[in-house]
Design an enzyme around this catalytic site. Structure first.
Site, PDB file in Angstrom:
ATOM      1  N   ARG A 146     -39.741   6.432  42.781  1.00 54.49           N
ATOM      2  CA  ARG A 146     -40.179   5.359  43.117  1.00 54.49           C
ATOM      3  C   ARG A 146     -41.557   5.342  43.964  1.00 54.49           C
ATOM      4  NH1 ARG A 146     -34.791   6.178  44.332  1.00 54.49           N
ATOM      5  NH2 ARG A 146     -33.268   4.926  43.348  1.00 54.49           N
ATOM      6  N   LYS A 170     -33.199   5.677  48.102  1.00 58.76           N
ATOM      7  CA  LYS A 170     -32.457   4.687  48.681  1.00 58.76           C
ATOM      8  C   LYS A 170     -31.234   5.261  49.371  1.00 58.76           C
ATOM      9  CE  LYS A 170     -33.898   0.812  45.625  1.00 58.76           C
ATOM     10  NZ  LYS A 170     -33.155  -0.157  44.786  1.00 58.76           N
ATOM     11  N   HIS A 241     -43.069   0.908  38.962  1.00 55.43           N
ATOM     12  CA  HIS A 241     -41.728   1.169  38.529  1.00 55.43           C
ATOM     13  C   HIS A 241     -41.856   1.345  36.919  1.00 55.43           C
ATOM     14  CE1 HIS A 241     -37.967   1.425  40.797  1.00 55.43           C
ATOM     15  NE2 HIS A 241     -37.543   0.874  39.646  1.00 55.43           N
ATOM     16  N   ARG A 244     -41.546   4.861  36.210  1.00 55.81           N
ATOM     17  CA  ARG A 244     -40.473   5.476  36.280  1.00 55.81           C
ATOM     18  C   ARG A 244     -39.327   5.071  35.171  1.00 55.81           C
ATOM     19  NH1 ARG A 244     -36.482   6.747  40.335  1.00 55.81           N
ATOM     20  NH2 ARG A 244     -34.714   5.652  40.558  1.00 55.81           N
ATOM     21  N   HIS A 267     -29.953   7.667  41.056  1.00 57.04           N
ATOM     22  CA  HIS A 267     -29.073   6.502  40.874  1.00 57.04           C
ATOM     23  C   HIS A 267     -27.418   7.117  41.512  1.00 57.04           C
ATOM     24  CE1 HIS A 267     -31.393   4.614  37.712  1.00 57.04           C
ATOM     25  NE2 HIS A 267     -31.760   4.210  38.714  1.00 57.04           N
ATOM     26  N   TYR A 276     -30.883   2.506  30.426  1.00 54.52           N
ATOM     27  CA  TYR A 276     -32.036   3.363  29.528  1.00 54.52           C
ATOM     28  C   TYR A 276     -31.344   3.537  28.175  1.00 54.52           C
ATOM     29  CZ  TYR A 276     -34.654   3.438  34.092  1.00 54.52           C
ATOM     30  OH  TYR A 276     -35.055   3.151  35.142  1.00 54.52           O
TER      31      TYR A 276
END
Length: 295
Positions: A146, A170, A241, A244, A267, A276
């Site tokens: 990110r 995150k 992004h 990414r 994730h 995806y």
């Protein structure tokens, strides 16, 4: 109303420990909502009912706000009114009668391999800024970081002798990401040349620096990518992004399994990664339609 918003944001920072970016997002939503309420002569959260909120959501829709923006706003407002109830600032919670809009299906733009190649070649690598920018693009595409992870990358996070980068994502979740030889070579070139010139005998723990030797900003990376996308003649809506998304899609199309992609992207829930597979299926259909004689 603005004072109560500021009290809430301070609570989020001190009591909940939320990130600056999250608090910034909450501040924007709540400040705009306060402005909208004052225009309707509603000067206290005690006077806000579900109809005022529904009217405000409809106004957002008419202004062209995306479904995801409205969903984020509803989530912000729901948490804020829970806070007002908890601290007995209001007696009734109007959000109890508001449903969250369903999230629309939206597949992010993904660059083709050819488009990525064109984009990576845009920075002028005859100067220190071009080498830095080329390295940023190479690292983003090679690792799927990110942009917040990229700008916060420190020298101590680089383990180039093992072809690895360490990052904090995150939720303060740490992960280790492999980095390929091409991106690693650009990193070495940047670290041993351009970065030293940008520092000008100063010190910084951060990998990517601006012209003053400080940490490069998220906005700066965003603006540079927009400029190089334009130079490359790419018509898609490309952000940091997007690289990414392209990283994830390309490795999935070349045989990586979903669990591996989940780990690489950091994730916490594989359902986030599953978008995806939809992108890959869509691109497979495009290839089929283009090349099958009876498609």
């Amino acid at each position: 109303m603005n004072d109560q918003v500021e009290d809430y944001l301070h609570y989020l920072l001190v009591e909940r420990g939320l990130s600056d970016n999250t608090i910034k997002s909450y501040r924007q939503d709540l400040k705009e909502f306060c402005t909208g309420m004052k225009e309707k002569h509603v000067n206290s959260f005690k006077d806000v009912d579900q109809y005022e909120i529904l009217n405000y959501m409809e106004m957002m829709k008419q202004k062209g706000k995306s479904r995801n923006t409205i969903i984020r706003f509803v989530s912000t407002l729901r948490k804020f009114f829970q806070y007002l109830m908890e601290f007995k600032i209001i007696k009734q919670n109007p959000m109890n009668k508001i449903d969250t809009p369903k999230k629309g299906k939206h597949l992010p733009d993904v660059l083709s391999v050819d488009e990525v190649d064109r984009l990576l070649k845009m920075p002028d690598t005859n100067n220190k800024y071009g080498i830095r920018d080329r390295t940023i693009l190479e690292v983003l595409y090679a690792t799927g970081l990110r942009v917040s992870e990229l700008i916060n990358l420190k020298l101590s996070d680089l383990h180039l002798e093992m072809n690895l980068i360490q990052t904090i994502g995150k939720g303060d979740k740490e992960r280790i990401v492999p980095i390929g030889n091409v991106a690693q070579n650009w990193l070495s070139k940047y670290l041993n040349g351009s970065r030293l010139k940008l520092l000008k005998h100063r010190t910084s723990p951060y990998v990517f620096l601006n012209a003053h030797g400080g940490r490069i900003s998220r906005q700066s990376v965003w603006e540079k990518i927009k400029r190089y996308v334009s130079l490359a003649g790419i018509k898609k809506n490309v952000t940091p992004h997007t690289l990414r998304h392209s990283f994830a899609t390309h490795i999935l199309e070349n045989g990586a399994d979903l669990r591996t992609v989940q780990e690489l992207l950091g994730h916490s829930d594989i359902s986030t990664t599953q978008i995806y597979t939809h992108i890959s299926h869509e691109r497979l259909s495009q290839v089929y339609d283009k090349y099958h004689p009876r498609a």
